[in-house]
Enzyme design. Structure first.
Site, PDB file in Angstrom:
ATOM      1  CG  ASP A 100     -82.344  13.772   1.179  1.00 20.89           C
ATOM      2  OD1 ASP A 100     -81.715  14.807   0.904  1.00 20.89           O
ATOM      3  OD2 ASP A 100     -82.403  13.289   2.326  1.00 20.89           O
ATOM      4  CD  GLU A 143     -76.572   9.946 -10.106  1.00 24.05           C
ATOM      5  OE1 GLU A 143     -76.101  10.011 -11.246  1.00 24.05           O
ATOM      6  OE2 GLU A 143     -76.054  10.503  -9.118  1.00 24.05           O
ATOM      7  CG  HIS A 191     -73.457   9.179  -3.271  1.00 22.78           C
ATOM      8  ND1 HIS A 191     -74.461  10.129  -3.247  1.00 22.78           N
ATOM      9  CD2 HIS A 191     -73.972   8.087  -2.663  1.00 22.78           C
ATOM     10  CE1 HIS A 191     -75.532   9.629  -2.649  1.00 22.78           C
ATOM     11  NE2 HIS A 191     -75.268   8.397  -2.272  1.00 22.78           N
ATOM     12  NE  ARG A 235     -82.314   9.874  -0.825  1.00 21.44           N
ATOM     13  CZ  ARG A 235     -81.633  10.204  -1.904  1.00 21.44           C
ATOM     14  NH1 ARG A 235     -80.335  10.407  -1.814  1.00 21.44           N
ATOM     15  NH2 ARG A 235     -82.230  10.335  -3.069  1.00 21.44           N
ATOM     16  CB  CYS A 285     -77.924  13.983  -6.918  1.00 20.45           C
ATOM     17  SG  CYS A 285     -76.254  14.099  -6.321  1.00 20.45           S
ATOM     18  NE  ARG A 322     -76.332   8.190   2.849  1.00 19.87           N
ATOM     19  CZ  ARG A 322     -76.917   9.239   2.271  1.00 19.87           C
ATOM     20  NH1 ARG A 322     -77.523   9.082   1.112  1.00 19.87           N
ATOM     21  NH2 ARG A 322     -76.905  10.415   2.842  1.00 19.87           N
TER      22      ARG A 322
HETATM   23  N1  GLY Z   1     -79.040  14.807   0.834  1.00 17.13           N
HETATM   24  C1  GLY Z   1     -78.680  13.849  -0.124  1.00 17.13           C
HETATM   25  C2  GLY Z   1     -78.389  12.569   0.519  1.00 17.13           C
HETATM   26  O1  GLY Z   1     -77.783  12.601   1.565  1.00 17.13           O
HETATM   27  O2  GLY Z   1     -78.734  11.529   0.080  1.00 17.13           O
END
Ligand code: GLY
Length: 255
Positions: free
Chosen positions: A60, A65, A163, A85, A250, A133
């Site tokens: 990803d 961003e 988001h 991530r 993003c 997140r």
């Molecule tokens: N695929 C973008 C995210 O889930 O962060």
């Protein structure tokens, strides 16, 4: 006004990016073409674009961003909530240091998590989505940093979207693209609403860059509504990024 943008080329492993979209796997070659067109659109808006090489270890990672929030006064290095991530931050720190002095760089620290897709900038005030997140601890760390630099922030709990900016985009001049769960939220009642139709909900994620607005291709109601306010619209096809829950915002950091 923005003078710069940072993007990162998609990697081959993007086909394994996190997704809830049910739209199939992205086509890498088409994603590369769309990325080039995206960079071209940013350049048409007058920003200098720093293009980072792909990072295969992080599917990803083209969604830069989420790794930082770049304000007028300081840079925030985030701590992504998605475990796959978190490692994206390491390569971003030296890039941000090219643009901000070290003592104007703040960091979200564990147990705080925050992804930039959950941050919407309106002048010197920042709305921060509390999502799967971004947690309250991360948002509070960011608000504390904002206060230190004479800026402000507030939290907005999310219920369905990934988001904050999945469902909202501020396009300046008090104009807010808004859809779904945010329509009745009093936090946004003072903006002029440009309501995004349910069937075009993906297009709630647009970006304002120096007076122009980048809109995902294929969402004519949203495009016309923005044009009717006098903005020049540049459409960019993001079909392959949509397949992994990504949108226009993003794909870059703008500052
Ligand atoms: N695929 C973008 C995210 O889930 O962060």
């Amino acid at each position: 006004m923005f003078t710069h943008a940072i993007v990162k080329k998609p990697c081959h492993t993007m086909i394994y990016g996190i997704t809830t979209a049910n739209l199939g796997q992205p086509d890498y070659d088409l994603a590369m073409k769309q990325h080039a067109a995206y960079i071209d659109a940013l350049q048409q808006c007058g920003v200098q674009v720093t293009i980072l090489e792909a990072e295969e270890a992080f599917p990803d990672s083209c969604f830069v961003e989420d790794t930082a929030v770049l304000t007028r006064k300081f840079a925030l290095i985030t701590n992504p909530g998605a475990p796959s991530r978190k490692g994206e931050i390491a390569s971003m720190i030296p890039v941000i240091k090219q643009f901000y002095p070290e003592n104007n760089i703040e960091y979200i620290k564990t147990p705080g998590t925050l992804e930039g897709g959950d941050v919407m900038m309106v002048g010197d005030h920042f709305y921060i989505g509390i999502s799967a997140r971004t947690n309250r601890e991360g948002a509070q760390q960011f608000i504390n940093a904002l206060k230190k630099y004479g800026m402000s922030g507030e939290m907005v709990p999310l219920s369905t979207v990934l988001h904050l900016k999945t469902g909202l985009s501020y396009i300046e001049n008090n104009n807010l693209l808004i859809g779904g769960e945010f329509l009745e939220n009093p936090a946004f009642s003072h903006f002029h609403h440009i309501e995004v139709a349910a069937e075009e909900e993906y297009s709630a994620n647009c970006i304002w860059v120096n007076g122009k607005v980048l809109v995902p291709a294929g969402f004519l109601q949203t495009q016309k509504a923005i044009e009717s306010l006098g903005y020049e619209v540049l459409t960019v096809d993001t079909s392959e990024y949509r397949k992994i829950d990504g949108g226009l915002s993003c794909l870059s950091l703008r500052f």
